[in-house]
Scaffold this active site. Structure first.
Site, PDB file in Angstrom:
ATOM      1  N   ASP A   6      39.586  34.634  39.311  1.00 27.99           N
ATOM      2  CA  ASP A   6      39.347  36.072  39.462  1.00 27.99           C
ATOM      3  C   ASP A   6      39.825  36.761  38.192  1.00 27.99           C
ATOM      4  O   ASP A   6      40.556  36.172  37.402  1.00 27.99           O
ATOM      5  CB  ASP A   6      40.130  36.605  40.671  1.00 27.99           C
ATOM      6  CG  ASP A   6      39.905  38.096  40.877  1.00 27.99           C
ATOM      7  OD1 ASP A   6      38.742  38.528  40.827  1.00 27.99           O
ATOM      8  OD2 ASP A   6      40.890  38.844  41.059  1.00 27.99           O
ATOM      9  N   SER A   7      39.414  38.013  38.030  1.00 25.35           N
ATOM     10  CA  SER A   7      39.877  38.800  36.888  1.00 25.35           C
ATOM     11  C   SER A   7      41.384  39.028  36.947  1.00 25.35           C
ATOM     12  O   SER A   7      42.002  39.350  35.942  1.00 25.35           O
ATOM     13  CB  SER A   7      39.176  40.147  36.875  1.00 25.35           C
ATOM     14  OG  SER A   7      39.458  40.840  38.075  1.00 25.35           O
ATOM     15  N   TYR A  38      37.915  43.289  35.005  1.00 26.73           N
ATOM     16  CA  TYR A  38      36.578  42.974  34.499  1.00 26.73           C
ATOM     17  C   TYR A  38      35.565  44.079  34.850  1.00 26.73           C
ATOM     18  O   TYR A  38      34.549  44.222  34.170  1.00 26.73           O
ATOM     19  CB  TYR A  38      36.063  41.667  35.108  1.00 26.73           C
ATOM     20  CG  TYR A  38      36.694  40.392  34.608  1.00 26.73           C
ATOM     21  CD1 TYR A  38      37.713  40.395  33.654  1.00 26.73           C
ATOM     22  CD2 TYR A  38      36.246  39.162  35.087  1.00 26.73           C
ATOM     23  CE1 TYR A  38      38.273  39.200  33.211  1.00 26.73           C
ATOM     24  CE2 TYR A  38      36.800  37.970  34.640  1.00 26.73           C
ATOM     25  CZ  TYR A  38      37.816  37.986  33.711  1.00 26.73           C
ATOM     26  OH  TYR A  38      38.360  36.809  33.277  1.00 26.73           O
ATOM     27  N   GLY A  39      35.841  44.801  35.917  1.00 25.59           N
ATOM     28  CA  GLY A  39      34.843  45.712  36.493  1.00 25.59           C
ATOM     29  C   GLY A  39      34.388  46.829  35.576  1.00 25.59           C
ATOM     30  O   GLY A  39      33.326  47.414  35.781  1.00 25.59           O
ATOM     31  N   CYS A  69      35.754  36.789  41.779  1.00 28.45           N
ATOM     32  CA  CYS A  69      35.573  38.139  41.243  1.00 28.45           C
ATOM     33  C   CYS A  69      34.127  38.581  41.441  1.00 28.45           C
ATOM     34  O   CYS A  69      33.198  37.890  41.030  1.00 28.45           O
ATOM     35  CB  CYS A  69      35.909  38.088  39.754  1.00 28.45           C
ATOM     36  SG  CYS A  69      35.508  39.568  38.855  1.00 28.45           S
ATOM     37  N   ASN A  70      33.938  39.735  42.078  1.00 31.71           N
ATOM     38  CA  ASN A  70      32.584  40.234  42.311  1.00 31.71           C
ATOM     39  C   ASN A  70      31.840  40.543  41.024  1.00 31.71           C
ATOM     40  O   ASN A  70      30.651  40.274  40.910  1.00 31.71           O
ATOM     41  CB  ASN A  70      32.630  41.515  43.143  1.00 31.71           C
ATOM     42  CG  ASN A  70      32.534  41.235  44.618  1.00 31.71           C
ATOM     43  OD1 ASN A  70      31.471  41.298  45.195  1.00 31.71           O
ATOM     44  ND2 ASN A  70      33.654  40.890  45.237  1.00 31.71           N
ATOM     45  N   THR A  71      32.564  41.124  40.035  1.00 32.23           N
ATOM     46  CA  THR A  71      31.898  41.479  38.785  1.00 32.23           C
ATOM     47  C   THR A  71      31.401  40.210  38.093  1.00 32.23           C
ATOM     48  O   THR A  71      30.242  40.143  37.665  1.00 32.23           O
ATOM     49  CB  THR A  71      32.874  42.243  37.861  1.00 32.23           C
ATOM     50  OG1 THR A  71      33.455  43.314  38.602  1.00 32.23           O
ATOM     51  CG2 THR A  71      32.152  42.803  36.655  1.00 32.23           C
ATOM     52  N   GLU A 148      46.349  47.823  43.048  1.00 34.54           N
ATOM     53  CA  GLU A 148      47.293  47.087  42.199  1.00 34.54           C
ATOM     54  C   GLU A 148      48.623  47.825  42.069  1.00 34.54           C
ATOM     55  O   GLU A 148      49.654  47.208  41.831  1.00 34.54           O
ATOM     56  CB  GLU A 148      46.671  46.802  40.839  1.00 34.54           C
ATOM     57  CG  GLU A 148      45.479  45.869  41.011  1.00 34.54           C
ATOM     58  CD  GLU A 148      45.263  44.913  39.865  1.00 34.54           C
ATOM     59  OE1 GLU A 148      45.578  45.274  38.726  1.00 34.54           O
ATOM     60  OE2 GLU A 148      44.759  43.803  40.120  1.00 34.54           O
ATOM     61  N   CYS A 180      34.233  43.957  46.328  1.00 35.50           N
ATOM     62  CA  CYS A 180      35.300  43.782  45.343  1.00 35.50           C
ATOM     63  C   CYS A 180      36.461  43.112  46.054  1.00 35.50           C
ATOM     64  O   CYS A 180      36.786  43.475  47.192  1.00 35.50           O
ATOM     65  CB  CYS A 180      35.726  45.136  44.774  1.00 35.50           C
ATOM     66  SG  CYS A 180      37.192  45.058  43.717  1.00 35.50           S
ATOM     67  N   THR A 181      37.073  42.133  45.391  1.00 35.48           N
ATOM     68  CA  THR A 181      38.132  41.355  46.052  1.00 35.48           C
ATOM     69  C   THR A 181      39.360  42.183  46.400  1.00 35.48           C
ATOM     70  O   THR A 181      40.189  41.744  47.197  1.00 35.48           O
ATOM     71  CB  THR A 181      38.599  40.198  45.142  1.00 35.48           C
ATOM     72  OG1 THR A 181      38.850  40.735  43.856  1.00 35.48           O
ATOM     73  CG2 THR A 181      37.572  39.119  45.075  1.00 35.48           C
ATOM     74  N   HIS A 182      39.502  43.351  45.787  1.00 35.96           N
ATOM     75  CA  HIS A 182      40.672  44.177  46.100  1.00 35.96           C
ATOM     76  C   HIS A 182      40.509  44.937  47.418  1.00 35.96           C
ATOM     77  O   HIS A 182      41.498  45.353  48.015  1.00 35.96           O
ATOM     78  CB  HIS A 182      40.915  45.213  44.999  1.00 35.96           C
ATOM     79  CG  HIS A 182      41.535  44.627  43.774  1.00 35.96           C
ATOM     80  ND1 HIS A 182      40.828  43.891  42.871  1.00 35.96           N
ATOM     81  CD2 HIS A 182      42.811  44.664  43.317  1.00 35.96           C
ATOM     82  CE1 HIS A 182      41.643  43.513  41.898  1.00 35.96           C
ATOM     83  NE2 HIS A 182      42.839  43.965  42.140  1.00 35.96           N
TER      84      HIS A 182
END
Lengths: 264, 264
Positions: A6-7, A38-39, A69-71, A148, A180-182
């Site tokens: 992931d980013s 990364y987004g 990571c989705n991006t 974050e 998005c993973t967040h």
């Protein structure tokens, strides 16, 4: 072992989902915290990073790669599949499958980073498989920073989530893909703001289900994976805040190991 | 020419201040947008990036380096001065000088990224020069993202600024150092929330004044700099959003050129 990258730290939601489904498998995680996020970055830059991260995980002994990571899933996966001869899983198609399986939800919302939403990938995949569905997308770039920072329950976060979801609510969406993973970390807040009737599709859950199906269908691949339930977590930069967020997601103390993938 | 680098686009506030004071000098800017932000990253990682960025600017012909990024100024400048034999300017000492010159302001507030505030550098420098002053510091990590999103006047931004400044207001500070290159962009909002009586110290203005003093005192260095008032803007990643923010800061269309500094 299974390699997941992931980013940054957010992809641990995917690692968590994979570990819940496969408690006996070994997992190697890489979070690119030195170059996160990364987004907000371009396709070329994200693809270069994704290639480096994949090479790092393969060097560690990974036999399957999960792009958490989705991006990176949105922009880099064709390049990864071209360059590397291992199964590459990404988080987008499984979420699309899950959204399409909700037959009654004809109006689908998608939220993600600017990079993911600008790629248009969710809309394209959904339309390809079912042209009858309507897709409404909204970039929510500030949510990653809020998560974050650990601002999970602050009134400012609630206001910003409400503001981002407002256009989707106005479109009366029936399901919402967390692209998005967040976002799974604030899933309950998102669910509350979008309304009870909207089904939430969590891409970290979706990808682990798709991985399970693949391993059930390919027992020889499963046999080739190392067992023991050991997880190693590598990050390209270590700070106290990253460690804190990692602990928050995995709900236990995590030993983050410093590693720098070779630049292309 | 004068080389200026920053973690991203925010350092253009420093470039703007330098260009206003020296309209005839040539400037080479480098924004590390592929790895932005620095403020959440560790000292080691930020130092490595700062060395690479400096080398890039020297390769372009820079004779003086201005570290526009507060985080890099806080953690990487001793290493840069050890490695490179050119004058290295940073944004922290000039802001400290300016804050100390306000003789009546005994209670000084500092806001910055987590990296800058955790380094404790503002407090240390102020206390070294005047132990009578009291310093109150607050990390404001979300402000960079809010500014980069262009959320300059949104109610959420106003609320978050108010929340961050609240402890400083409670301490009845008399001056406030803007310890991040992004903050001058929302200077008026910050000034309004902290109150009229608090003097704002803008580090981008402070560094350009200190550069002017140096060049006035060293006419031979000034003679050696190329003239023509030409500016070149390099970034390690190009996106529409970066271009938009750059335009917002410089108040004109900017041609961002893609460049990748060599990794150490």
């Amino acid at each position: 072992m299974i390699g997941i990258f992931d980013s940054g730290i957010g992809g641990l939601t995917v690692a968590r989902a994979v570990m819940e489904l496969f408690p006996h498998l070994n997992i190697c995680y890489f979070g690119d915290t030195a170059r996160t996020p990364y987004g907000t970055k371009s396709k070329d830059t994200v693809t270069r990073y994704a290639v480096e991260n994949t090479r790092f995980l393969l060097d560690q002994g990974a036999k399957i790669i999960v792009v958490a990571c989705n991006t990176a899933s949105a922009v880099a996966v064709p390049t990864l599949r071209e360059r590397f001869d291992v199964p590459i899983f990404e988080v987008i198609s499984p979420a699309v499958d899950m959204a399409l399986s909700l037959a009654k939800a004809k109006r689908i919302g998608v939220i993600g980073t600017r990079g993911t939403i600008n790629s248009g990938i969710y809309e394209r995949l959904i339309k390809e498989r079912d042209p009858e569905r309507k897709v409404f997308s909204e970039p929510c770039p500030l949510l990653v920073s809020l998560v974050e920072e650990g601002w999970l329950k602050k009134p400012e976060t609630r206001m910003i989530v409400k503001k981002y979801l407002h256009p989707l609510k106005a479109q009366q969406i029936q399901s919402l893909i967390l692209g998005c993973t967040h976002y799974p970390i604030i899933k309950q807040l998102i669910a509350r703001k979008i309304g009870k009737r909207v089904k939430i599709v969590d891409s970290s859950e979706a990808v682990s289900v798709s991985l399970k199906r693949y391993l059930d269908d390919n027992p020889r691949v499963m046999d080739g994976l190392s067992k023991g339930g050991e997880s190693v977590f590598h990050v390209s930069d270590v700070t106290a805040q990253f460690a804190k967020t990692a602990q928050l997601i995995l709900n236990r103390r995590v030993d983050l190991q410093h590693a720098t993938p070779l630049e292309c």
